[in-house]
Design a protein around this motif. Structure first.
Motif, mmCIF file in Angstrom:
data_model
loop_
_atom_site.group_PDB
_atom_site.id
_atom_site.type_symbol
_atom_site.label_atom_id
_atom_site.label_comp_id
_atom_site.label_asym_id
_atom_site.label_seq_id
_atom_site.Cartn_x
_atom_site.Cartn_y
_atom_site.Cartn_z
ATOM 1 N N THR A 28 -8.471 -32.980 -39.107
ATOM 2 C CA THR A 28 -7.988 -31.685 -38.644
ATOM 3 C C THR A 28 -9.055 -30.608 -38.802
ATOM 4 N N SER A 29 -8.840 -29.488 -38.153
ATOM 5 C CA SER A 29 -9.715 -28.325 -38.296
ATOM 6 C C SER A 29 -9.179 -27.333 -39.319
ATOM 7 N N SER A 30 -8.048 -27.652 -39.942
ATOM 8 C CA SER A 30 -7.398 -26.751 -40.893
ATOM 9 C C SER A 30 -7.037 -27.509 -42.169
#
Length: 111
Positions: free
Chosen positions: A82-84
């Motif tokens: 994920t990017s988060s």
């Protein structure tokens, strides 16, 4: 909570339910990586396995990888790219709730 009841909840709701077992919440500021690591440590002390959190700088997106896996090898695995970090932690907590993998500290909480 019965298995059929947890199947009716969204992954966000399952993650929040799991966090509440540790007196944490994803609401109002969320959970820190330190708090996440403490929960995972508690779970792995009861259910042997390992956890990985890594950052892949060569990727242009989904640079964070969260993995929790349990022994024996080939057993239950939770993974999220994920990017988060918050999305990654939520995915792991939701997966742990679905699997019913709780640490010793969670035994003290009645939901």
């Amino acid at each position: 909570m019965a298995e059929w009841e947890s199947a009716m909840l969204s992954d966000d709701e399952l993650a929040e339910l799991y966090a509440l077992r540790y007196d944490l919440s994803f609401k109002e500021g969320g959970i820190s990586l330190d708090e996440y690591a403490e929960v995972i440590r508690d779970v792995l002390l009861r259910h042997q396995g390992y956890a990985i959190f890594k950052i892949d700088s060569e990727r242009s997106k989904n640079i964070y990888t969260f993995v929790v896996t349990f022994f024996p090898v080939g057993g239950d695995v939770i993974r999220k790219d994920t990017s988060s970090t918050m999305i990654g932690m939520k995915a792991v907590f939701a997966g742990l709730e679905k699997l019913g993998r709780f640490g010793m500290k969670a035994d003290d909480v009645r939901l």
